[in-house]
Design a protein around this motif. Structure first.
Motif, PDB file in Angstrom:
ATOM      1  N   ALA A 118       0.423  -1.664  -0.121  1.00  0.00           N
ATOM      2  CA  ALA A 118      -0.043   0.309   0.249  1.00  0.00           C
ATOM      3  C   ALA A 118       0.749   1.711   0.407  1.00  0.00           C
ATOM      4  O   ALA A 118       2.167   1.248   0.650  1.00  0.00           O
ATOM      5  N   TYR A 119       0.156   2.726  -0.868  1.00  0.00           N
ATOM      6  CA  TYR A 119       1.127   3.659  -0.456  1.00  0.00           C
ATOM      7  C   TYR A 119       0.503   4.749   0.847  1.00  0.00           C
ATOM      8  O   TYR A 119      -0.959   3.822   0.734  1.00  0.00           O
ATOM      9  N   THR A 120       1.663   5.134   0.709  1.00  0.00           N
ATOM     10  CA  THR A 120       0.930   5.017   2.240  1.00  0.00           C
ATOM     11  C   THR A 120       0.890   6.785   2.490  1.00  0.00           C
ATOM     12  O   THR A 120       1.374   7.472   2.377  1.00  0.00           O
ATOM     13  N   ILE A 121      -0.293   7.430   2.717  1.00  0.00           N
ATOM     14  CA  ILE A 121      -0.367   9.348   2.772  1.00  0.00           C
ATOM     15  C   ILE A 121      -0.364   9.578   4.529  1.00  0.00           C
ATOM     16  O   ILE A 121      -1.598   8.764   5.268  1.00  0.00           O
ATOM     17  N   PHE A 122      -0.060  10.227   4.385  1.00  0.00           N
ATOM     18  CA  PHE A 122      -0.035  11.516   5.503  1.00  0.00           C
ATOM     19  C   PHE A 122      -1.197  12.852   5.478  1.00  0.00           C
ATOM     20  O   PHE A 122      -0.572  13.375   5.391  1.00  0.00           O
ATOM     21  N   ASP A 123      -2.065  12.890   6.255  1.00  0.00           N
ATOM     22  CA  ASP A 123      -2.373  13.619   6.095  1.00  0.00           C
ATOM     23  C   ASP A 123      -3.080  14.031   7.403  1.00  0.00           C
ATOM     24  O   ASP A 123      -3.392  14.862   8.191  1.00  0.00           O
ATOM     25  N   ASP A 124      -1.569  15.134   7.563  1.00  0.00           N
ATOM     26  CA  ASP A 124      -1.500  16.193   8.708  1.00  0.00           C
ATOM     27  C   ASP A 124      -2.002  15.073  10.155  1.00  0.00           C
ATOM     28  O   ASP A 124      -2.778  15.357  10.159  1.00  0.00           O
ATOM     29  N   VAL A 125      -0.907  14.409   9.769  1.00  0.00           N
ATOM     30  CA  VAL A 125      -1.090  12.899  11.581  1.00  0.00           C
ATOM     31  C   VAL A 125      -0.389  13.768  12.241  1.00  0.00           C
ATOM     32  O   VAL A 125       0.778  13.496  12.250  1.00  0.00           O
ATOM     33  N   GLU A 126      -0.898  13.332  13.982  1.00  0.00           N
ATOM     34  CA  GLU A 126      -0.184  13.340  14.790  1.00  0.00           C
ATOM     35  C   GLU A 126       0.134  12.334  15.706  1.00  0.00           C
ATOM     36  O   GLU A 126      -0.511  11.257  15.361  1.00  0.00           O
ATOM     37  N   VAL A 127       1.350  12.654  15.555  1.00  0.00           N
ATOM     38  CA  VAL A 127       2.841  11.806  16.306  1.00  0.00           C
ATOM     39  C   VAL A 127       3.218  12.390  18.131  1.00  0.00           C
ATOM     40  O   VAL A 127       3.581  13.235  17.781  1.00  0.00           O
ATOM     41  N   PRO A 128       2.365  10.814  18.571  1.00  0.00           N
ATOM     42  CA  PRO A 128       2.711  11.689  19.977  1.00  0.00           C
ATOM     43  C   PRO A 128       4.595  11.291  20.217  1.00  0.00           C
ATOM     44  O   PRO A 128       4.905  10.581  19.780  1.00  0.00           O
ATOM     45  N   TYR A 129       4.643  11.849  21.237  1.00  0.00           N
ATOM     46  CA  TYR A 129       6.220  12.436  21.407  1.00  0.00           C
ATOM     47  C   TYR A 129       6.595  10.807  21.636  1.00  0.00           C
ATOM     48  O   TYR A 129       7.877  10.797  21.215  1.00  0.00           O
ATOM     49  N   GLU A 130       6.121  10.171  22.893  1.00  0.00           N
ATOM     50  CA  GLU A 130       6.635   9.478  23.182  1.00  0.00           C
ATOM     51  C   GLU A 130       6.951   8.522  21.893  1.00  0.00           C
ATOM     52  O   GLU A 130       6.893   6.893  22.288  1.00  0.00           O
ATOM     53  N   ARG A 131       5.954   8.068  21.017  1.00  0.00           N
ATOM     54  CA  ARG A 131       6.349   7.380  19.941  1.00  0.00           C
ATOM     55  C   ARG A 131       6.771   7.564  18.891  1.00  0.00           C
ATOM     56  O   ARG A 131       7.460   7.329  17.585  1.00  0.00           O
ATOM     57  N   ILE A 132       7.963   8.722  19.024  1.00  0.00           N
ATOM     58  CA  ILE A 132       8.806   9.249  17.972  1.00  0.00           C
ATOM     59  C   ILE A 132      10.546   9.289  18.750  1.00  0.00           C
ATOM     60  O   ILE A 132      11.042   8.500  19.326  1.00  0.00           O
TER      61      ILE A 132
END
Ligand SMILES: Cc1cc2nc3c(=O)[nH]c(=O)nc-3n(C[C@H](O)[C@H](O)[C@H](O)COP(=O)(O)OP(=O)(O)OC[C@H]3O[C@@H](n4cnc5c(N)ncnc54)[C@H](O)[C@@H]3O)c2cc1C
Length: 486
Positions: A258-272
């Motif tokens: 699958a082609y993946t699009i991130f449409d203004d996705v919030e990534v929590p700090y603890e997952r970075i």
């Protein structure tokens, strides 16, 4: 939670309202969708297998003692690697290596990251927070027994301009910050297994150019139902409404991409794991040892597929008593690929080394060449199967034809094999071979083997730049260079 069963895996997939698009629809339930359910249940079988073969596939979590899949192991000895080998082989055999991204692929990847502490800490340990998040995440996926997809490659829009990141808004990048985390926008390729994943992981594939804006240097992981995450699947290669005699592989093993699009996705700090630091992003992609670690999993998977291809060729030759010199030679070519691949795995395990902190990874030297070689061998393997199979691949009656009272005696009379091989067995062999090489899944699988670790061109270039031992080669030359008298 200890290692899951197939039922628990399927329940987990149903629980998440993900944005998976396939054909002309947004898929509601991937476990019942006609083009996805076959693969969903094959993957559920992978989870059941770990319970059935617990002695090979499971191990105690080093901290909690609960049973986790052996692919989460951070190896500490050659024996550990051999133990992991048995578990990985068991999983690969369940799909004869056709599903390249069974969850053990990402499990071994993250175990490699967690074992490769210095790389993720970054130069002068400046990525401590990201590194700690990654260590916690590796424990989470092991303990929750999650299934991951991943994207590490920037999409191709313009081969000339793609590397000018400052003017390229398409690749995934950071566009904002909130009190909880960062906002990301853009696209990445190519999320194999996306419909069957609980989470998606983003990490570096190739280094970013030095002048790329730091906003492109990202690594993180998110649940598949995170708002704004969109997965556009390629057309299905699954055979719908069929049976395992007519379409033994394509009815079960289309893992999807699958082609993946991130449409203004919030990534929590603890997952970075990497937050806008190019030094860290590029140092993770240097000649680090985790590459060799994941190569154990994926080369065992590839070896299983090569062995399956060799077995198919042997059975096809047997079916029509083909002992011609050309076929004998091609069989030898296939078994050569099998044995070189097997040797690379064994050598990398035997020569595994302690990296200085008690973590033992396979030796990368036999493994890195496999990245490029498998990509060029597989198209040839497919060609050999076509040459040996010839028109017989297309002269194989279906299960319904075999079950028809009028046709069956005629099929037995006119479509049997050599040396007393019955028509049904002959048909089964050639149908299996055609599904392997001639179906939509067969074509997709060639593209997969050509590219799934990067194109052969890129992997060979990497080998020259990062991994090859030039010194012993040039020393030989220098030893023969005659010095001019002073
Ligand atoms: C069936 C299939 C399944 C796949 N599954 C996955 C998956 O699960 N996850 C995943 O992440 N990818 C996956 N891939 C994608 C795969 O990683 C890419 O297709 C592969 O890298 C080849 O891409 P390419 O043809 O653009 O080759 P390449 O020309 O090798 O380019 C690969 C990428 O690297 C860039 N690049 C090339 N050379 C350099 C350089 N010198 N410096 C910096 N950048 C460079 C290119 O712009 C491109 O973005 C899959 C691909 C296929 C076909």
């Amino acid at each position: 939670m200890p290692a899951r069963s197939g039922d628990q895996f399927l329940k987990g997939l149903r629980a998440r309202n993900r944005e998976i698009w396939l054909g002309d629809e947004r898929v509601d339930d991937v476990t019942t969708h006609p083009q996805l359910e076959g693969a969903a249940h094959s993957l559920a079988r992978v989870f059941d297998i770990q319970q059935e073969f617990a002695d090979e596939c499971l191990m105690p979590d080093p901290e909690t003692g609960e049973a986790i899949n052996v692919s989460h192991m951070i190896p500490r000895s050659v024996d550990d690697l051999k133990r992991r080998h048995r578990g990985l082989r068991r999983i690969a055999e369940s799909t004869v290596g056709l599903m390249g991204r069974t969850p053990d692929y990402m499990n071994v990847t993250f175990a490699g990251f967690a074992g490769e502490r210095t790389a993720w800490l970054g130069p002068e340990g400046k990525n401590e927070e990201g590194h700690d998040n990654l260590i916690n995440y590796q424990k989470l996926i092991a303990r929750e027994d999650l299934s991951l997809t991943h994207t590490i490659v920037h999409p191709t829009m313009d081969r000339v301009k793609d590397q000018s990141f400052a003017t390229n808004p398409v690749p995934l990048h950071k566009v904002g910050e909130t009190s909880n985390g960062i906002i990301v926008r853009g696209a990445r390729i190519l999320a194999t297994l996306a419909p069957f994943a609980d989470e998606t992981a983003i990490y570096p594939g190739l280094p970013l150019p030095a002048d790329a804006p730091s906003t492109y240097a990202l690594s993180f992981a998110l649940p598949m139902d995170t708002p704004g995450l969109i997965f556009l699947c390629r057309d299905s290669a699954a055979t719908v409404g069929s049976n395992t005699f007519d379409h033994p592989l394509s009815s079960r093993f289309d893992e999807q991409d699958a082609y993946t699009i991130f449409d203004d996705v919030e990534v929590p700090y603890e997952r970075i794991f990497i937050n806008g630091d190019i030094d860290v992003y590029n140092s993770v992609m240097g000649p680090t040892a985790w590459w060799a670690n994941i190569m154990q999993q994926t080369t065992i998977r590839a070896l299983t597929k090569l062995e399956f291809a060799y077995g198919l060729a042997l059975r096809m030759a047997e079916a029509v008593n083909d002992n011609s010199p050309g076929t004998i030679e091609m069989l030898g070519e296939l078994s050569t690929y099998v044995e070189v691949t097997r040797s690379a795995i064994l050598l990398s395990e035997e020569h595994a080394y302690d990296r200085g902190d008690g973590v033992v990874f396979p030796d990368g030297r036999p493994m890195h060449p496999m990245r490029a070689m498998l990509a060029v061998w597989y198209p040839r393997v497919r060609e050999i199967l076509m040459l040996i199979g010839s028109h017989n691949l297309l002269a194989a009656p279906s299960r319904a034809m075999l079950g028809d009272a009028r046709l069956r005696p005629l099929i037995d009379e006119f479509m049997h094999g050599a040396n007393g091989m019955e028509a049904e067995r002959r048909a089964g062999i050639y149908r299996l071979a055609w599904d392997f090489i001639g179906s939509g899944l067969g074509s997709r699988n060639e593209l997969y083997e050509r590219n799934y670790l990067g194109s052969a061109k890129t992997t060979r270039t990497h080998h020259t730049m990062l991994y090859s031992d030039r010194d012993s080669a040039t020393a030989l030359v220098d030893s023969m260079l005659t010095k001019l008298p002073d």
